[in-house]
Design a protein around this motif. Structure first.
Motif, PDB file in Angstrom:
ATOM      1  N   VAL B   7      28.689  55.116  34.898  1.00  0.00           N
ATOM      2  CA  VAL B   7      28.493  56.522  35.244  1.00  0.00           C
ATOM      3  C   VAL B   7      29.654  56.944  36.119  1.00  0.00           C
ATOM      4  CG1 VAL B   7      26.950  58.216  36.300  1.00  0.00           C
ATOM      5  CG2 VAL B   7      25.999  56.174  35.188  1.00  0.00           C
ATOM      6  N   ASP B   8      30.215  58.090  35.772  1.00  0.00           N
ATOM      7  CA  ASP B   8      31.377  58.550  36.524  1.00  0.00           C
ATOM      8  C   ASP B   8      31.108  59.949  37.074  1.00  0.00           C
ATOM      9  OD1 ASP B   8      33.870  58.774  37.602  1.00  0.00           O
ATOM     10  OD2 ASP B   8      34.767  59.537  35.732  1.00  0.00           O
ATOM     11  N   ASN B   9      30.941  60.027  38.393  1.00  0.00           N
ATOM     12  CA  ASN B   9      30.874  61.298  39.097  1.00  0.00           C
ATOM     13  C   ASN B   9      29.865  62.260  38.465  1.00  0.00           C
ATOM     14  OD1 ASN B   9      31.616  62.917  41.200  1.00  0.00           O
ATOM     15  ND2 ASN B   9      33.348  63.844  40.117  1.00  0.00           N
ATOM     16  N   LEU B  10      28.616  61.832  38.419  1.00  0.00           N
ATOM     17  CA  LEU B  10      27.576  62.614  37.745  1.00  0.00           C
ATOM     18  C   LEU B  10      26.874  63.541  38.736  1.00  0.00           C
ATOM     19  CD1 LEU B  10      26.272  62.557  34.800  1.00  0.00           C
ATOM     20  CD2 LEU B  10      24.362  61.403  35.917  1.00  0.00           C
ATOM     21  N   ASN B  11      26.774  64.817  38.356  1.00  0.00           N
ATOM     22  CA  ASN B  11      25.962  65.776  39.121  1.00  0.00           C
ATOM     23  C   ASN B  11      24.702  66.074  38.320  1.00  0.00           C
ATOM     24  OD1 ASN B  11      27.872  66.030  41.150  1.00  0.00           O
ATOM     25  ND2 ASN B  11      28.914  67.725  40.106  1.00  0.00           N
ATOM     26  N   VAL B  12      23.567  66.026  38.971  1.00  0.00           N
ATOM     27  CA  VAL B  12      22.302  66.261  38.284  1.00  0.00           C
ATOM     28  C   VAL B  12      21.638  67.504  38.860  1.00  0.00           C
ATOM     29  CG1 VAL B  12      20.162  65.206  37.511  1.00  0.00           C
ATOM     30  CG2 VAL B  12      22.086  63.753  38.156  1.00  0.00           C
ATOM     31  N   TYR B  13      21.229  68.399  37.991  1.00  0.00           N
ATOM     32  CA  TYR B  13      20.665  69.673  38.433  1.00  0.00           C
ATOM     33  C   TYR B  13      19.235  69.859  37.920  1.00  0.00           C
ATOM     34  CZ  TYR B  13      25.484  71.164  39.335  1.00  0.00           C
ATOM     35  OH  TYR B  13      26.761  71.266  39.787  1.00  0.00           O
ATOM     36  N   TYR B  14      18.431  70.545  38.765  1.00  0.00           N
ATOM     37  CA  TYR B  14      17.204  71.197  38.273  1.00  0.00           C
ATOM     38  C   TYR B  14      17.497  72.690  38.329  1.00  0.00           C
ATOM     39  CZ  TYR B  14      14.635  66.830  38.979  1.00  0.00           C
ATOM     40  OH  TYR B  14      14.182  65.540  38.916  1.00  0.00           O
ATOM     41  N   GLY B  15      17.756  73.309  37.199  1.00  0.00           N
ATOM     42  CA  GLY B  15      18.168  74.716  37.232  1.00  0.00           C
ATOM     43  C   GLY B  15      19.460  74.842  38.014  1.00  0.00           C
ATOM     44  N   ASP B  16      19.424  75.625  39.121  1.00  0.00           N
ATOM     45  CA  ASP B  16      20.622  75.787  39.939  1.00  0.00           C
ATOM     46  C   ASP B  16      20.673  74.773  41.084  1.00  0.00           C
ATOM     47  OD1 ASP B  16      21.498  77.911  38.458  1.00  0.00           O
ATOM     48  OD2 ASP B  16      20.388  79.381  39.662  1.00  0.00           O
ATOM     49  N   ARG B  48      16.469  58.829  35.477  1.00  0.00           N
ATOM     50  CA  ARG B  48      16.056  59.533  34.264  1.00  0.00           C
ATOM     51  C   ARG B  48      17.228  60.163  33.526  1.00  0.00           C
ATOM     52  NH1 ARG B  48      10.235  60.879  34.440  1.00  0.00           N
ATOM     53  NH2 ARG B  48      10.620  62.749  33.225  1.00  0.00           N
ATOM     54  N   THR B  49      18.398  60.238  34.180  1.00  0.00           N
ATOM     55  CA  THR B  49      19.559  60.736  33.433  1.00  0.00           C
ATOM     56  C   THR B  49      20.129  59.640  32.541  1.00  0.00           C
ATOM     57  OG1 THR B  49      21.143  60.094  35.123  1.00  0.00           O
ATOM     58  CG2 THR B  49      20.205  62.304  35.300  1.00  0.00           C
ATOM     59  N   LEU B  50      19.754  58.384  32.799  1.00  0.00           N
ATOM     60  CA  LEU B  50      20.341  57.278  32.048  1.00  0.00           C
ATOM     61  C   LEU B  50      19.740  57.152  30.646  1.00  0.00           C
ATOM     62  CD1 LEU B  50      20.648  54.561  34.857  1.00  0.00           C
ATOM     63  CD2 LEU B  50      22.297  56.308  34.165  1.00  0.00           C
ATOM     64  N   ASN B  51      18.589  57.817  30.409  1.00  0.00           N
ATOM     65  CA  ASN B  51      18.120  57.893  29.023  1.00  0.00           C
ATOM     66  C   ASN B  51      17.816  59.337  28.620  1.00  0.00           C
ATOM     67  OD1 ASN B  51      15.789  58.287  30.460  1.00  0.00           O
ATOM     68  ND2 ASN B  51      14.519  57.014  29.124  1.00  0.00           N
ATOM     69  N   ARG B  52      18.403  60.261  29.339  1.00  0.00           N
ATOM     70  CA  ARG B  52      18.274  61.694  29.057  1.00  0.00           C
ATOM     71  C   ARG B  52      16.822  62.156  29.120  1.00  0.00           C
ATOM     72  NH1 ARG B  52      22.716  63.896  24.781  1.00  0.00           N
ATOM     73  NH2 ARG B  52      21.814  65.801  25.578  1.00  0.00           N
ATOM     74  N   MET B  53      15.990  61.470  29.896  1.00  0.00           N
ATOM     75  CA  MET B  53      14.631  61.968  30.124  1.00  0.00           C
ATOM     76  C   MET B  53      14.640  63.136  31.103  1.00  0.00           C
ATOM     77  SD  MET B  53      11.958  60.744  28.587  1.00  0.00           S
ATOM     78  CE  MET B  53      10.551  60.901  29.690  1.00  0.00           C
ATOM     79  N   HIS B  54      15.714  63.250  31.880  1.00  0.00           N
ATOM     80  CA  HIS B  54      15.803  64.326  32.853  1.00  0.00           C
ATOM     81  C   HIS B  54      15.702  65.688  32.180  1.00  0.00           C
ATOM     82  CE1 HIS B  54      17.032  66.545  36.354  1.00  0.00           C
ATOM     83  NE2 HIS B  54      18.097  67.007  35.744  1.00  0.00           N
ATOM     84  N   GLU B  55      16.221  65.760  30.946  1.00  0.00           N
ATOM     85  CA  GLU B  55      16.241  67.059  30.246  1.00  0.00           C
ATOM     86  C   GLU B  55      14.870  67.513  29.782  1.00  0.00           C
ATOM     87  OE1 GLU B  55      19.240  66.794  27.041  1.00  0.00           O
ATOM     88  OE2 GLU B  55      19.771  65.027  28.196  1.00  0.00           O
ATOM     89  N   VAL B  56      13.890  66.604  29.802  1.00  0.00           N
ATOM     90  CA  VAL B  56      12.553  66.982  29.367  1.00  0.00           C
ATOM     91  C   VAL B  56      11.977  68.052  30.289  1.00  0.00           C
ATOM     92  CG1 VAL B  56      10.204  66.095  29.188  1.00  0.00           C
ATOM     93  CG2 VAL B  56      12.093  64.800  28.240  1.00  0.00           C
ATOM     94  N   ILE B  57      12.400  68.011  31.561  1.00  0.00           N
ATOM     95  CA  ILE B  57      11.940  69.012  32.523  1.00  0.00           C
ATOM     96  C   ILE B  57      12.736  70.289  32.311  1.00  0.00           C
ATOM     97  CG2 ILE B  57      11.803  69.554  34.985  1.00  0.00           C
ATOM     98  CD1 ILE B  57      11.812  66.333  35.228  1.00  0.00           C
ATOM     99  N   PRO B  58      12.056  71.449  32.217  1.00  0.00           N
ATOM    100  CA  PRO B  58      12.794  72.697  32.004  1.00  0.00           C
ATOM    101  C   PRO B  58      13.835  72.909  33.093  1.00  0.00           C
ATOM    102  CG  PRO B  58      10.427  73.050  31.757  1.00  0.00           C
ATOM    103  CD  PRO B  58      10.606  71.647  32.249  1.00  0.00           C
ATOM    104  N   GLY B  59      15.059  73.227  32.688  1.00  0.00           N
ATOM    105  CA  GLY B  59      16.131  73.455  33.654  1.00  0.00           C
ATOM    106  C   GLY B  59      16.895  72.197  34.019  1.00  0.00           C
ATOM    107  N   GLY B  60      16.405  71.040  33.568  1.00  0.00           N
ATOM    108  CA  GLY B  60      17.090  69.798  33.896  1.00  0.00           C
ATOM    109  C   GLY B  60      18.388  69.659  33.123  1.00  0.00           C
ATOM    110  N   ARG B  61      19.500  69.413  33.833  1.00  0.00           N
ATOM    111  CA  ARG B  61      20.790  69.252  33.162  1.00  0.00           C
ATOM    112  C   ARG B  61      21.730  68.428  34.038  1.00  0.00           C
ATOM    113  NH1 ARG B  61      24.450  73.138  35.308  1.00  0.00           N
ATOM    114  NH2 ARG B  61      23.371  74.406  36.832  1.00  0.00           N
TER     115      ARG B  61
END
Lengths: 391, 259
Positions: B7-16, B48-61
């Motif tokens: 993982v390189d310099n990852l930013n994780v957001y819920y919406g904004d 949860r970003t390591l298997n893209r489960m984070h995106e299941v939550i609305p606004g997750g990116r």
């Protein structure tokens, strides 16, 4: 406090490995895994232990029981603690349940009692005679055609209405964004509030004229299926009131209740179960199929039964789009056919003071009552069969 | 089978809202990596970003890259569905499908994908996976009973069996023992050491002794304050993190002097 005691006991038993014991005790408390947190916990527990005879304990998390105990007023723990409110509420709840049973029994007794003349004076066969002439001399009538019409129109309604209702519910609860879901949900609820007479008039003045071409097309291309064959009409304009139309109107009428219940059921699907499906690499539909639909199975059956109950009992809308005709006719687009409910409504006026005619209508009501009971019982059996597999 | 994660310099957001800022990590195949840190510091979110489960939550990116054996999980044309089939996950709360039997739970991953295997192949998969999860002996006589009828620890091992049944490259575990009693916890920890032979394992835990016992490397997450993004403070050999951490925040946390 009792859990703290349990932990102490468990730690003593583990004994030989104090580090592990401490760590396990901490694990029991979920989050705090540090010595600092553990000692804080111990402090808090000790504080509560002495709280009753010194000060009111602070409102610490998870210890509300201790609070209520302290405000009890030093009367000790002996004696009953049932308040007046408990007794009143218990009485009200039990009474409501009892009233329900009494009303059900009263309806059943009334229906059986008042329909006795229909059994004794009928010259036809109650179950096989395809006619309805209880005022005649001799009175001849049977419920065969009514049973047929009631069940067929309800089945058509279920076949068309339930899948659409489930689709709407899935869309609202899973696919749609919140704003669209709210709007669509409100529209569906609004549909539930429209009086049934309006649906009947819509069926009569809009649905029939606008589906004549479709019905003729059904006959032309699928006439080899008896259901869609129509021997009475040669032009599209001759297609009119029929069981098919009644079924379609009923389908629209059951959609709101079925979809509202299904929507609530789908929204209850546990987040963890949905996540489990996602994490196994499910697409949205696969997630629905694996998590949402199995979880909602009992709820969907219940919702369908509510819809079926409405379809079986619907009176005025059906009466408007059916030509009264007391014979069994599998050609769904042909005129004729009747249901229990619509017959009661249509024949009530002409029954007048004739006791046998009134009894015959009450008898129709009795059949409707029994059918509903049977349908509900079957649904309960289906739900109960795999009970241990439901959450 | 096991793959590396970079993982390189990852930013994780819920919406904004920026939940995790600038996380970077290199995880070797066939190792156990533990994420520790206080609640709300973003370790589960990052997991949860390591298997893209984070995106299941609305606004997750997310912004940034997650490379699985060099292939970007967030690259164009990568379907999250395929990512999740490669990177399995076990959750904090054991979540067997309540409507399925033990047997069906294990093969759920195959059933979801519409796999056409015959009964014998499924039987083999079920036995192999349940053995892999140290659950076979306990349930082999009642495979058709509901999975939800097992004890909490057994349910969690059933979920592990379900996750490894589809032979993923990586296994993510989000506080898998936090709802279990000490004996079940021990069973899961033993299992983790066995699974390490075949899988790359990443585990989030609040139990530092657990992290010390099961993991090869440990990452410490922390956040500066409420509303601030979580950050990965330190990532090193587990032995070093727990004996001689470089960062003061790490030392404070593992010695209990925090907050």
């Amino acid at each position: 406090m009792s859990t703290d005691g349990d932990n102490t006991r468990r730690n003593l038993r583990v004994g030989s490995d104090p580090d592990a014991a401490l760590e396990r005790a901490a694990a029991e408390h979920g989050t705090a895994a540090t010595e600092a947190a553990a000692s804080r916990l111990a402090e808090r527990a000790a504080h509560h232990e002495s709280a009753t005879d010194t000060l009111t304990p602070p409102p610490a998390d998870g210890d509300r029981h201790a609070d209520t105990g302290a405000t009890g007023g030093g009367t000790g723990i002996s004696g009953q603690s049932v308040r007046l409110g408990d007794r009143v509420f218990k009485g009200l709840a039990a009474g409501s349940g009892g009233i329900l049973l009494v009303v059900m029994a009263a309806i059943a007794i009334f229906l059986v009692w008042k329909s006795i003349p229909a059994f004794t004076d009928n010259e036809g066969n109650l179950f096989t005679t395809q006619s309805w002439n209880p005022q005649g001399t001799p009175p001849i009538f049977g419920v065969a055609a009514l049973l047929f019409g009631t069940l067929v129109s309800a089945v058509i309604a279920m076949v068309i209405g339930v899948p659409i209702a489930i689709g709407i519910a899935l869309f609202i609860s899973i696919y749609a964004r919140r704003r669209a879901a709210t709007a669509l949900g409100a529209i569906v609820d609004l549909l539930a509030a429209v009086p049934s007479l309006v649906f009947g008039m819509w069926g009569l003045y809009f649905l029939i004229p606008n589906t004549q071409g479709f019905q003729k097309w059904l006959n032309d291309y699928f006439g080899w299926i008896p259901l869609f064959n129509n021997a009475t009409a040669t032009t599209a304009a001759q297609y009119g009131k029929s069981l098919l139309i009644a079924g379609i109107v009923l389908a629209i009428m059951i959609i709101p209740i079925v979809s509202a219940v299904c929507r609530e059921v789908f929204l209850q699907t546990p987040r963890e179960t949905i996540d489990a499906a996602w994490a196994l690499g499910a697409t949205r539909w696969e997630m629905i199929r694996t998590a949402v639909l199995p979880f909602g199975r009992a709820g969907m059956i219940s919702a369908s039964m509510l819809g079926l109950g409405r379809a079986l009992g619907e009176t005025i809308a059906v009466a408007l789009v059916l030509n009264s005709g007391f014979r069994i006719n599998w050609h769904l687009t042909e005129p004729g056919g009747d249901t229990f409910a619509s017959t009661i409504a249509l024949k009530f006026g002409e029954a007048g003071g004739n006791p046998v005619a009134v009894a015959a209508l009450v008898l129709a009501g009795l059949f409707l009552f029994v059918i509903t009971l049977i349908v509900n019982s079957i649904a309960r059996m289906i739900i109960a069969r795999r009970k241990e597999f439901t959450a | 089978m096991a793959k590396s994660i970079d993982v390189d310099n990852l930013n994780v957001y819920y919406g904004d809202f920026l939940a995790v800022e600038g996380a970077s990590i290199n995880i070797a195949p066939r190792t156990v990596t533990a994420f520790i840190g206080p609640s709300g510091c973003g370790k589960s979110t990052f997991l949860r970003t390591l298997n893209r489960m984070h995106e299941v939550i609305p606004g997750g990116r997310v912004e940034g890259k997650v490379l699985l054996d060099g292939e970007d999980l967030y690259g164009p044309g990568v379907d999250p569905v395929n990512v999740r089939r490669t990177v399995g996950m076990v959750f904090q709360k054991a979540n067997p499908f309540p409507t399925m039997s033990i047997y069906d739970n294990v093969i759920a991953g195959y059933k979801i994908a519409g796999s056409r295997k015959n009964k014998r192949e499924f039987d083999d998969i079920v036995e192999r996976s349940l053995k892999g999860a140290n659950l076979w002996e306990e349930v082999k006589s009642r495979l058709q009973r509901p999975g939800a009828g097992l004890s909490g620890g057994q349910q969690q091992r059933l979920c592990i069996a379900r996750a490894i049944a589809v032979e993923p490259s990586v296994l993510l575990m989000d506080e898998p023992c936090s709802a279990l009693d000490p004996i079940s916890t021990l069973a899961i920890e033993d299992l983790i050491s066995e699974l390490k032979v075949n899988y790359t394992i990443v585990i989030v835990t609040h139990n530092m002794q657990q992290a010390a016992r099961v993991s090869d490397r440990t990452a410490f997450f922390n956040l500066a304050g409420v509303g601030q993004p979580g950050r990965m403070i330190e990532y090193d050999e587990t032995a070093k993190i727990f004996s001689n951490p470089t960062q003061k925040a790490t030392e404070d946390y593992i010695s209990g002097r925090f907050g």
